[in-house]
Write a protein that holds these residues in place. Structure first.
Motif, short mmCIF file in Angstrom:
data_model
loop_
_atom_site.label_atom_id
_atom_site.label_comp_id
_atom_site.label_asym_id
_atom_site.label_seq_id
_atom_site.Cartn_x
_atom_site.Cartn_y
_atom_site.Cartn_z
N THR A 17 0.83 -1.20 0.00
CA THR A 17 0.00 0.00 0.00
C THR A 17 0.87 1.26 0.00
O THR A 17 2.09 1.22 0.07
N VAL A 18 0.20 2.40 -0.06
CA VAL A 18 0.83 3.72 0.03
C VAL A 18 0.20 4.46 1.20
O VAL A 18 -0.98 4.78 1.15
N GLN A 27 7.00 3.69 -2.48
CA GLN A 27 5.68 3.91 -1.86
C GLN A 27 5.72 5.06 -0.85
O GLN A 27 4.75 5.81 -0.73
N ALA A 31 3.50 8.45 -1.14
CA ALA A 31 2.68 8.87 -0.01
C ALA A 31 3.00 10.29 0.41
O ALA A 31 2.11 11.10 0.70
N ALA A 49 -1.84 0.73 -6.03
CA ALA A 49 -1.69 0.38 -4.61
C ALA A 49 -3.05 0.10 -3.98
O ALA A 49 -3.48 0.80 -3.06
N SER A 52 -4.86 0.86 -0.16
CA SER A 52 -4.44 2.09 0.50
C SER A 52 -5.67 2.84 1.00
O SER A 52 -6.78 2.67 0.48
N THR A 53 -5.49 3.66 1.99
CA THR A 53 -6.62 4.36 2.62
C THR A 53 -6.96 5.64 1.86
O THR A 53 -6.10 6.52 1.69
N VAL A 60 -8.60 6.16 -4.37
CA VAL A 60 -7.72 4.99 -4.52
C VAL A 60 -8.34 4.04 -5.52
O VAL A 60 -9.47 3.59 -5.34
#
Length: 329
Positions: A17-18, A27, A31, A49, A52-53, A60
């Protein structure tokens, strides 16, 4: 913002994820740039990614392939695409204005509108006039500590070209324990370090989250002793950008680096750059440690030189240049 899509370790159900769960220099760059772009009021689509949130201003995408990326971009309709994948998710002639940050130790597959991380990387790519933008750091994502513990830290891929063995040799000369943190995809190499430096080197695995930031803040020094040989493709390794240098400095931790690639350019601002072929004696190691900058100075230097708002503002100028049909090589 196109991030290189990679699975998280051996878990085929998760993507890195980022920001990343553990190891992931690119990453972290993605971010950090997103942090600053959102703060400046821009809307960002993150591709490559999944998991990711999302947050206000950040969408995303689940896209991880060439075709799904194109579909996601068509839906979003970006003013500019920032590719961090070395063309993995974008063709040579995309349908949108594009900026490509080169994160690798090679000539870019697509050189048009490339951005480089250091003079050394740009020279190796055969470019003279393309933009050079250092890797950013967001101080809000890191822990700052003025009081340090008596250990040295290696944080990165435990590989020949990253100088993990040289880090153990320095720590042994300094009489300090070394924590090796990062993925060890060459188990024989790691085993050799632990066997040859017993009582000095400890492998703590691939770290992420608060464990990672706490290690960065607590260490007496970060060892980034990259070597010119043994790169991932078996070729000469020229350290391109070294995210971890700014991360350590903003945590108040000095950097002891080799003079490989970008390290000769950035490490002296927050520590020291040593010749790659030199292994210090105990006396030399003690002198190096005694002469390193103080934590407050390190944090101020990191923000002044590599703060994410400054970096994003420089990228915005490059984005506008690309959006206005500007091209460069």
């Amino acid at each position: 913002m196109l991030n290189p899509p990679h699975r998280f370790g051996q878990d085929t159900s998760q993507w890195i994820t980022v920001p990343p769960q553990g190891y992931g220099g690119i990453q972290w760059v993605v971010a950090t740039l997103i942090d600053a772009l959102l703060a400046a009021g821009h809307e960002v689509l993150l591709v490559g990614a999944p998991g990711s949130t999302a947050r206000p201003g950040l969408t995303v995408s689940d896209a991880t392939t060439f075709d799904t990326t194109r579909a996601a971009l068509r839906t979003f309709g970006p003013d500019v695409v920032h590719d961090h994948t070395n063309g993995q998710l974008l063709p040579a002639e995309p349908d949108w204005p594009t900026v490509r940050t080169h994160h690798l130790n090679s000539v870019p597959e697509y050189r048009t509108n490339s951005v480089y991380l250091s003079h050394a990387q740009r020279r190796a790519a055969g470019s003279e006039h393309a933009p050079l933008i250092r890797l950013p750091v967001n101080p809000d994502r890191y822990t700052y500590r003025q009081e340090k513990e008596d250990f040295l830290l290696f944080l990165g891929r435990v590989s020949v070209h990253k100088g993990a063995r040289q880090a153990a040799a320095f720590a042994q000369a300094a009489g300090l324990p070394l924590k090796l943190a990062g993925p060890a995809w060459e188990p024989d190499y790691l085993h050799g370090i632990l066997t040859d430096f017993p009582g000095t080197a400890e492998y703590v695995g691939e770290v992420g989250g608060s464990h990672r930031t706490e290690l960065l803040a607590a260490a007496r020094g970060l060892l980034v002793l990259s070597q010119p040989l043994g790169g991932p493709l078996g070729d000469e390794w020229i350290e391109p950008g070294a995210t971890v240098v700014a991360e350590a400095a903003v945590s108040g931790t000095p950097v002891i680096a080799s003079d490989n690639g970008c390290l000769a350019e950035i490490a002296p601002h927050v520590g020291i750059a040593l010749p790659v072929e030199h292994t210090p004696t105990g006396e030399e190691a003690a002198k190096i440690l005694a002469g390193l900058p103080a934590p407050k100075q390190l944090r101020a230097t990191a923000v002044e030189r590599w703060g994410h708002h400054l970096t994003a503002s420089t990228y915005l100028e490059v984005y506008r240049r690309a959006a206005a049909d500007g091209t460069w090589t």
